[in-house]
Every structure is written in C-alpha cells, then in structure tokens.
Design an enzyme around this catalytic site. Structure first.
Site, mmCIF file in Angstrom:
data_model
loop_
_atom_site.group_PDB
_atom_site.id
_atom_site.type_symbol
_atom_site.label_atom_id
_atom_site.label_comp_id
_atom_site.label_asym_id
_atom_site.label_seq_id
_atom_site.Cartn_x
_atom_site.Cartn_y
_atom_site.Cartn_z
ATOM 1 N N ASP A 60 0.810 -1.211 0.000
ATOM 2 C CA ASP A 60 0.000 0.000 0.000
ATOM 3 C C ASP A 60 0.843 1.259 0.000
ATOM 4 O O ASP A 60 1.787 1.374 -0.759
ATOM 5 C CB ASP A 60 -0.986 -0.030 1.185
ATOM 6 C CG ASP A 60 -2.304 0.655 0.849
ATOM 7 O OD1 ASP A 60 -3.274 0.391 1.539
ATOM 8 O OD2 ASP A 60 -2.346 1.464 -0.081
ATOM 9 N N THR A 61 0.522 2.194 0.880
ATOM 10 C CA THR A 61 0.935 3.586 0.757
ATOM 11 C C THR A 61 2.378 3.887 1.147
ATOM 12 O O THR A 61 3.008 3.158 1.905
ATOM 13 C CB THR A 61 0.069 4.454 1.685
ATOM 14 O OG1 THR A 61 0.306 4.037 3.037
ATOM 15 C CG2 THR A 61 -1.389 4.307 1.401
ATOM 16 N N VAL A 62 2.849 5.023 0.617
ATOM 17 C CA VAL A 62 3.992 5.725 1.206
ATOM 18 C C VAL A 62 3.388 6.911 1.939
ATOM 19 O O VAL A 62 2.264 7.318 1.681
ATOM 20 C CB VAL A 62 4.999 6.202 0.146
ATOM 21 C CG1 VAL A 62 5.502 5.023 -0.668
ATOM 22 C CG2 VAL A 62 4.399 7.261 -0.769
#
Length: 298
Positions: free
Chosen positions: A196-198
C-alpha cells in the site's frame, strides 16, 4: 508523531509502505526516504508549512520507481496505474484527496491543491462548495485546471519491473494461485510484494502538523478501486488538541498508515490511532482487536 513545543523545532517522518521489501532494493528505499526527509526539512527550516513539507516529501517518494506510489506503482487488472493520495493538516485546517487518478504526475500535489482550495471556502460569486475529494477522470481534469502537473501518457508511470510483476501475477491467477505467494512465504519468487501507501508526517516551527499518504494500491486491483490512501480518517490524520499535562499548551498529533486498504477503511485506522491514549503499540493492538471483533460479526 506528536509535540507540544511550538517554535522549538520541526519534525519529519516518512515511510515507504507495508509488505515485503526485497533486501537488494534496500539502498533505493533508503535513498528515496533520505531525499524526502532532507527536502522536507529544508522547507521547514526556511519557514515552510507542515502541509507544504508533507507534499514535498511524498512527491519525492512518488518519483522513486522503487515505491508503490506514482512511478512504479502496482498495476491494476488492465495493466494500468491508478493512484490515490490524501493530505490532512491543522493549518490550513482541512483535508484533500484524489482517487483512481491516471494522469496526475504527483497525486499528492493534487491532493494538496484540493486541501488548499477547499479551505478557502465557497466561491463568493456562486456559493458553490469546493470539492474535498475527486476521483478518476474528474480528478485529473480538476488538477489540470488548477495548475497541477499532468501527463496524459498513462504509461509513463508503468515501469518494466511493474510489468514483469504484473505478468507473473496474472500467470499465477490463471493457474489458480495467489499473486506474490512465494514472497509472502519468504521464498525467492519476487523481489517485492508492496501492499500500500507511502507517507509522511511533519510538524513545523509553529507547531502545526500535517500528514499524508500516496499509493498505487494493491496489485491487480479492479479499475476504479479506491483505497484507504484517499479516504478521510483512514490513511492519514492530523489534529491539535489541548495537552492534558499542560492545559495552556497544545498537542500536535499526526498519523500516516499503510497496509491493505479494505481492512484499514473498516476501522478508520489513522484517526483511531491518533485519538487514542497510550503508547503506539497498545493503541495499534486495541485497533486490531476492534477490527477482528467487527469481522467476526459479519
């Protein structure tokens, strides 16, 4: 991240997402995070705002082909990149997000522009309320109209490594397996299994806090799928509250999370973590217990 000493310094924290990160690419991840931290710190040191610093840091992470955000993101079922991003801050006090964007060069820049635009309030001439979140082609069109850099060639974010993973994942799906199964089990099949995200959290010299996230989403997601990186209270959270130890002081709190979006969205994880009392390990444990209880009732 929290602090009650406005004016005494500034703070920057970044992450490059959950999942299995191949040791061979560790230098790339560290280089991207180092560049992001240095750029954000320089901006804060010169008097920049926390929200500007978060947008700056995450845009550098998006530009690194090593991360699952912007260039090099996971590909959806059609072999294309669709990005989500959001940012929240205490000054300006608001939230901005884009979802399933294909043309915005740096999705966090579009989210930041949405935050700033929304905080200006309704249009004085028409009374129309500005958007807090935009998705798909509408997000790309709005970003273009508001001066955010656009690249109509959606393939520019697609790297050779992402295409190679996509081909392997599709082969496994066709054969009845799961994408990334060997890496998840500690095998040598894939270099990375990025989930998923940074993200980034910054506190400026005024004690204002901002948090943000950006993501290419899970591999082989359906086109149009929007994850926690664009959802209010899920991927990031920022707030200022009165300090319990010093009623005259304030406490700045920011949170940026990463993981599987569908699970995070069920718990409003970022907001829950930021608003609970206790050390972070206890807070996360309580959040996960609540999620498991909710899932068991389904």
């Amino acid at each position: 991240m929290s602090d009650s000493r406005a004016g005494e310094g500034y703070y920057v924290a970044v992450h490059v997402g959950a999942g299995y990160h191949g040791p061979s690419k560790e230098p790339e991840y560290k280089a991207a995070m180092k560049s992001a931290c240095r750029a954000a710190a320089a901006l804060l040191g010169s008097g920049g705002s926390a929200s500007e610093a978060v947008a700056c840091a995450i845009s550098i992470l998006e530009d690194s082909p090593a991360t699952n955000a912007g260039i090099g993101s996971n590909l959806n079922r059609l072999g294309l990149v669709e990005c989500d991003a959001s940012i929240m801050s205490t000054h300006p006090d608001g939230f901005g997000a884009v979802g399933a964007s294909t043309a915005v060069c740096n999705p966090i820049r579009a989210a930041h522009a949405a935050l700033q635009n929304y905080c200006r309030g309704p249009d004085p001439a028409t009374g129309l309320v500005p958007p807090m979140m935009l998705v798909g082609g509408g997000a790309d069109d709005w970003a273009r109209a508001n001066g955010v850099a656009i690249d109509q060639c959606s393939r520019r974010k697609v790297t050779e490594e992402a295409l190679s993973k996509y081909a392997r994942y599709m082969d496994r799906i066709s054969a009845g397996g799961q994408p990334g199964a060997e890496s998840a089990a500690g095998g040598e099949g894939d270099v990375d299994l990025l989930m998923d995200t940074v993200g980034a959290v910054c506190i400026d010299r005024r004690g204002e806090v901002s948090a943000g996230v950006s993501s290419g989403g899970v591999a082989l997601k359906l086109p149009g799928r929007v994850g926690e990186a664009a959802m209010f209270g899920c991927g990031c959270w920022a707030e200022k509250t009165t300090s319990k130890d010093d009623p005259a002081g304030t406490l700045s709190t920011g949170c940026s999370v990463t993981g599987t979006g569908e699970q995070i969205m069920r718990t409003l994880l970022a907001r829950d973590c930021a608003q609970r009392d206790g050390d972070i390990f206890s807070v996360l444990s309580e959040c996960f217990k609540r999620f498991n209880t909710t899932r068991a009732l389904d």
